[in-house]
Design a protein around this motif. Structure first.
Motif, short mmCIF file in Angstrom:
data_model
loop_
_atom_site.label_atom_id
_atom_site.label_comp_id
_atom_site.label_asym_id
_atom_site.label_seq_id
_atom_site.Cartn_x
_atom_site.Cartn_y
_atom_site.Cartn_z
N LEU A 23 47.53 37.21 2.46
CA LEU A 23 47.19 37.66 3.80
C LEU A 23 45.75 38.15 3.80
O LEU A 23 45.40 39.05 3.03
N GLU A 24 44.93 37.55 4.67
CA GLU A 24 43.53 37.92 4.83
C GLU A 24 43.38 38.54 6.21
O GLU A 24 43.84 37.96 7.19
N MET A 25 42.73 39.70 6.26
CA MET A 25 42.63 40.40 7.54
C MET A 25 41.20 40.78 7.93
O MET A 25 41.00 41.45 8.93
N ARG A 26 40.21 40.36 7.17
CA ARG A 26 38.83 40.70 7.48
C ARG A 26 38.16 39.56 8.23
O ARG A 26 38.49 38.40 8.05
N ASP A 27 37.18 39.90 9.06
CA ASP A 27 36.42 38.88 9.77
C ASP A 27 35.19 38.42 9.00
O ASP A 27 34.62 37.39 9.30
N THR A 28 34.81 39.19 8.00
CA THR A 28 33.66 38.85 7.18
C THR A 28 33.94 39.28 5.75
O THR A 28 34.42 40.38 5.51
N TYR A 29 33.64 38.38 4.84
CA TYR A 29 33.70 38.69 3.41
C TYR A 29 32.30 38.44 2.87
O TYR A 29 31.62 37.50 3.29
N ALA A 30 31.88 39.27 1.95
CA ALA A 30 30.55 39.13 1.36
C ALA A 30 30.68 39.15 -0.15
O ALA A 30 29.95 39.87 -0.83
N VAL A 31 31.61 38.36 -0.66
CA VAL A 31 31.81 38.32 -2.10
C VAL A 31 30.67 37.54 -2.75
O VAL A 31 30.22 36.52 -2.24
N GLN A 32 30.20 38.06 -3.86
CA GLN A 32 29.03 37.51 -4.54
C GLN A 32 29.20 36.03 -4.85
O GLN A 32 28.24 35.25 -4.72
N GLU A 33 30.41 35.62 -5.26
CA GLU A 33 30.63 34.23 -5.67
C GLU A 33 30.43 33.23 -4.52
O GLU A 33 30.22 32.06 -4.75
N GLU A 34 30.53 33.70 -3.28
CA GLU A 34 30.40 32.81 -2.13
C GLU A 34 29.07 32.95 -1.40
O GLU A 34 28.79 32.18 -0.48
N ALA A 35 28.26 33.89 -1.77
CA ALA A 35 27.04 34.19 -1.02
C ALA A 35 26.13 32.97 -0.88
O ALA A 35 25.66 32.66 0.22
N ALA A 36 25.88 32.26 -1.97
CA ALA A 36 24.99 31.09 -1.90
C ALA A 36 25.61 29.99 -1.04
O ALA A 36 24.92 29.36 -0.23
N ASP A 37 26.92 29.74 -1.21
CA ASP A 37 27.60 28.72 -0.40
C ASP A 37 27.51 29.05 1.08
O ASP A 37 27.22 28.18 1.91
N PHE A 38 27.75 30.31 1.42
CA PHE A 38 27.72 30.72 2.82
C PHE A 38 26.32 30.54 3.41
O PHE A 38 26.17 30.03 4.53
N GLU A 39 25.30 30.91 2.67
CA GLU A 39 23.94 30.74 3.16
C GLU A 39 23.57 29.26 3.31
O GLU A 39 22.91 28.88 4.28
N GLU A 40 24.02 28.43 2.37
CA GLU A 40 23.78 26.99 2.50
C GLU A 40 24.51 26.42 3.72
O GLU A 40 23.97 25.58 4.43
N TRP A 41 25.73 26.89 3.96
CA TRP A 41 26.49 26.46 5.14
C TRP A 41 25.75 26.85 6.42
O TRP A 41 25.62 26.04 7.33
N ARG A 42 25.27 28.09 6.46
CA ARG A 42 24.55 28.57 7.65
C ARG A 42 23.29 27.74 7.90
O ARG A 42 22.87 27.56 9.04
N ALA A 43 22.70 27.23 6.83
CA ALA A 43 21.49 26.41 6.94
C ALA A 43 21.82 24.94 7.20
O ALA A 43 20.91 24.12 7.31
N GLY A 44 23.11 24.61 7.27
CA GLY A 44 23.52 23.22 7.54
C GLY A 44 23.49 22.32 6.32
O GLY A 44 23.50 21.10 6.44
N ARG A 45 23.45 22.90 5.13
CA ARG A 45 23.35 22.12 3.89
C ARG A 45 24.61 22.22 3.03
O ARG A 45 24.55 21.98 1.82
N TRP A 46 25.73 22.58 3.60
CA TRP A 46 26.96 22.78 2.84
C TRP A 46 28.11 22.18 3.63
O TRP A 46 28.25 22.43 4.83
N GLY A 47 28.89 21.36 2.96
CA GLY A 47 30.03 20.72 3.61
C GLY A 47 31.16 20.53 2.63
O GLY A 47 31.18 21.15 1.55
#
Length: 175
Positions: A23-47
């Protein structure tokens, strides 16, 4: 509080025989392991291809677990309109499903009548609960493992109540 490494997660899922529910209940996670992926996604370079590579060890663990007949379910309670992070998760969810997880989404406005634990959790075979603890801004700070029967019942009941109201991933439209 402890911090599970990859071996700890593998042991928990390896010992699981019937079900593992998250069960996940947060609207935002900022876990270190995903930080680069999330930033690449926001930049349109992650799929999907990048997600499959980045999440390979997790997806492999889910495939191995589901192949043994363990039922894997993940429910996410989300505020609407959803955050960018939830959009990122939603886009990667087909990989979770392909690896054997069943995923549902529950708009937070439909969860008001539910009694929920204060933290995200995994529950294994209805008896072992692993709470995930986060900072206010979504950074991961550790895990808490318990086999207390009352806590396990609370979490199992909470998960099932969310699951009953939640929308399957294939039917959930981001707002």
């Amino acid at each position: 509080m402890e911090s599970l490494d990859a071996n700890g997660w593998a042991r928990l899922f390896g010992a699981c025989r019937e079900s593992a529910c998250h069960l996940e209940m947060r609207d935002t996670y900022a876990v270190q392991e995903e930080a680069a992926d999330f930033e690449e996604w926001r930049a349109g370079r992650w799929g999907p291809a990048e997600a499959a590579e980045s999440w390979a060890s997790w997806l492999d663990l889910m495939r191995k677990t589901s192949t043994r007949g363990v039922r894997l379910r993940r429910a996410r309670i989300v505020s609407e309109p959803v955050t960018d992070y939830i959009r990122f998760e939603h886009e990667g969810t087909p990989l979770n499903i392909a690896a054997g997880e069943d995923v549902r989404w529950l708009p937070r406005t439909r969860a008001s009548g539910l009694a929920l634990p204060g933290n995200d959790f995994w529950i294994f075979d209805g008896a072992t609960v692993l709470f995930n603890h986060f900072t206010g801004d979504g950074g991961w700070i550790g895990n808490e493992l318990t086999t207390d029967p009352e806590v396990a019942k609370l979490c199992a009941d909470a998960f099932e109540s969310v699951w009953a109201l939640a929308v399957p991933h294939s039917e959930y439209t981001l707002v």
